[in-house]
Design a protein around this motif. Structure first.
Motif, PDB file in Angstrom:
ATOM      1  N   PHE A 167      99.094  68.709  -9.604  1.00  0.00           N
ATOM      2  CA  PHE A 167     100.261  69.404  -9.369  1.00  0.00           C
ATOM      3  C   PHE A 167      99.847  70.741  -9.866  1.00  0.00           C
ATOM      4  CE2 PHE A 167     103.148  65.228 -10.160  1.00  0.00           C
ATOM      5  CZ  PHE A 167     102.753  64.977  -9.056  1.00  0.00           C
ATOM      6  N   ASN A 168      99.142  70.811 -11.002  1.00  0.00           N
ATOM      7  CA  ASN A 168      99.070  71.980 -11.592  1.00  0.00           C
ATOM      8  C   ASN A 168      98.044  73.138 -10.734  1.00  0.00           C
ATOM      9  OD1 ASN A 168     100.662  71.461 -14.125  1.00  0.00           O
ATOM     10  ND2 ASN A 168      98.346  70.884 -15.053  1.00  0.00           N
ATOM     11  N   THR A 169      96.922  72.404 -10.475  1.00  0.00           N
ATOM     12  CA  THR A 169      95.962  73.196  -9.447  1.00  0.00           C
ATOM     13  C   THR A 169      96.566  73.602  -8.242  1.00  0.00           C
ATOM     14  OG1 THR A 169      94.828  71.268  -8.825  1.00  0.00           O
ATOM     15  CG2 THR A 169      93.866  72.459 -10.674  1.00  0.00           C
ATOM     16  N   SER A 170      97.464  72.763  -7.791  1.00  0.00           N
ATOM     17  CA  SER A 170      98.045  72.965  -6.480  1.00  0.00           C
ATOM     18  C   SER A 170      99.032  73.900  -6.397  1.00  0.00           C
ATOM     19  CB  SER A 170      98.615  71.653  -5.832  1.00  0.00           C
ATOM     20  OG  SER A 170      97.773  70.450  -5.622  1.00  0.00           O
ATOM     21  N   HIS A 171      99.718  74.100  -7.374  1.00  0.00           N
ATOM     22  CA  HIS A 171     100.657  74.930  -7.504  1.00  0.00           C
ATOM     23  C   HIS A 171     100.295  76.443  -7.876  1.00  0.00           C
ATOM     24  CE1 HIS A 171     103.932  77.157  -9.960  1.00  0.00           C
ATOM     25  NE2 HIS A 171     104.585  76.647  -9.045  1.00  0.00           N
ATOM     26  N   ALA A 172      99.160  76.548  -8.626  1.00  0.00           N
ATOM     27  CA  ALA A 172      98.466  77.813  -8.865  1.00  0.00           C
ATOM     28  C   ALA A 172      97.699  78.164  -7.805  1.00  0.00           C
ATOM     29  CB  ALA A 172      97.547  77.541 -10.032  1.00  0.00           C
ATOM     30  N   ALA A 173      97.270  77.242  -6.899  1.00  0.00           N
ATOM     31  CA  ALA A 173      96.307  77.716  -5.925  1.00  0.00           C
ATOM     32  C   ALA A 173      97.117  78.206  -4.435  1.00  0.00           C
ATOM     33  CB  ALA A 173      95.306  76.769  -5.404  1.00  0.00           C
ATOM     34  N   LEU A 174      98.228  77.557  -4.505  1.00  0.00           N
ATOM     35  CA  LEU A 174      99.150  77.607  -3.255  1.00  0.00           C
ATOM     36  C   LEU A 174      99.096  79.209  -2.706  1.00  0.00           C
ATOM     37  CD1 LEU A 174     100.161  75.796  -1.173  1.00  0.00           C
ATOM     38  CD2 LEU A 174     102.376  76.001  -2.408  1.00  0.00           C
ATOM     39  N   PRO A 175      99.580  80.230  -3.537  1.00  0.00           N
ATOM     40  CA  PRO A 175     100.008  81.551  -2.972  1.00  0.00           C
ATOM     41  C   PRO A 175      98.610  82.004  -2.468  1.00  0.00           C
ATOM     42  CG  PRO A 175     100.951  81.243  -5.106  1.00  0.00           C
ATOM     43  CD  PRO A 175     100.033  79.796  -4.861  1.00  0.00           C
ATOM     44  N   ALA A 193      87.479  73.488 -17.759  1.00  0.00           N
ATOM     45  CA  ALA A 193      88.868  73.376 -17.578  1.00  0.00           C
ATOM     46  C   ALA A 193      89.252  72.076 -17.734  1.00  0.00           C
ATOM     47  CB  ALA A 193      89.368  74.216 -16.297  1.00  0.00           C
ATOM     48  N   ASP A 194      90.259  71.878 -18.446  1.00  0.00           N
ATOM     49  CA  ASP A 194      90.858  70.619 -18.467  1.00  0.00           C
ATOM     50  C   ASP A 194      92.084  70.814 -17.605  1.00  0.00           C
ATOM     51  OD1 ASP A 194      92.507  68.271 -18.670  1.00  0.00           O
ATOM     52  OD2 ASP A 194      92.348  68.304 -20.891  1.00  0.00           O
ATOM     53  N   ILE A 195      92.223  70.409 -16.571  1.00  0.00           N
ATOM     54  CA  ILE A 195      93.506  70.727 -15.527  1.00  0.00           C
ATOM     55  C   ILE A 195      94.756  69.884 -15.769  1.00  0.00           C
ATOM     56  CG2 ILE A 195      91.860  71.372 -13.378  1.00  0.00           C
ATOM     57  CD1 ILE A 195      92.812  68.547 -12.334  1.00  0.00           C
TER      58      ILE A 195
END
Length: 253
Positions: free
Chosen positions: A120-128, A63-65
């Motif tokens: 930001f991308n990974t945090s947003h996707a992971a948060l839920p 993956a390219d985050i």
């Protein structure tokens, strides 16, 4: 591999070398199942084999985050194939140094895309998923650890944009911490000083030479030293949050 993190899942970005690889091995020793994300899949496969040979579980994610779609897909695959997500270590980063007047703006954009937008991308996707994990056994707490830098506390010449991205990591981490603290999702930033990894090899030869000369007289940190700090943070009891941890070589001034 039994340990404090038994029954949990950790996703580590930039896991193909350096601090990310060391974090993977350290968290696996604590019992976490691992999702390993990076662009260099052959290195991830070698790391995954090492984890599996020691009795652990490892999922390889090419993956390219900096791509929102790829970051979200990495998180989604982690949860679908490993069952949950308890720990996210945002380690992927890029350090391209040099005076502003001589810099290539394309290098600035690459650092912003990886060091900030990717995080930001990974945090947003992971948060839920982290919120959900914090409501569940075995630990009823989740962790989001962002790898910052000493350059996120102190600005240095010839590092302007790199410093800007790492100051941004610190600000983002603290703001997000305030948003999710009552949900038992702990947000932490680890800020290493000089670490002996391949990060500096991404620079132009003259910059690499300058960095080598600057730190030639001190014993630099190793990736395992930073991984030990990450492990300390994520293995604290549920009621303890380590929000910031600055770690540097003893001789670095």
């Amino acid at each position: 591999m039994a340990g404090v993190l038994e029954g949990t899942v950790a996703l580590i970005t930039g896991a193909s070398s350096g601090i990310g690889e060391a974090c993977a091995l350290t968290l696996a020793e604590q019992g976490a199942a691992l999702a390993l994300a990076a662009r260099r899949v052959e290195r991830l496969e070698a790391l995954a084999d090492k984890v599996r040979d020691a009795g652990g579980t490892a999922l390889v994610l090419e993956a390219d985050i900096s791509s929102e779609e790829q970051a979200r897909a990495a998180v989604d695959r982690t949860v679908s194939e490993l069952g949950r997500l308890d720990t996210l270590v945002n380690n992927a980063g890029l350090m391209l140094l040099g005076p502003v007047a001589l810099a290539e703006p394309t290098e600035w954009r690459r650092m912003v895309d990886i060091n900030l937008v990717g995080l930001f991308n990974t945090s947003h996707a992971a948060l839920p998923h982290l919120v959900h994990a914090a409501e569940q056994q075995p630990r009823r707490v989740a962790d989001l650890v962002n790898i910052g830098s000493l350059a996120g506390r102190f600005a240095f010449g010839a590092s302007a944009v790199y410093c800007a991205t790492k100051f941004g990591v610190g600000a983002y981490s603290e703001a997000l911490r305030q948003e999710v603290a009552t949900r038992h999702v702990r947000v932490s930033v680890v800020e290493p000083g000089s670490v002996d990894t391949e990060l500096r090899t991404h620079n132009r030869p003259e910059v690499q030479e300058q960095l080598g000369a600057r730190f030639s007289g001190i014993e630099r940190l190793q990736g395992a030293d930073v991984a030990d700090a990450v492990s300390y943070i994520v293995t604290r009891p549920r009621h303890i949050a380590v929000s910031e941890l600055l770690i540097r070589p003893t001789e670095q001034v």
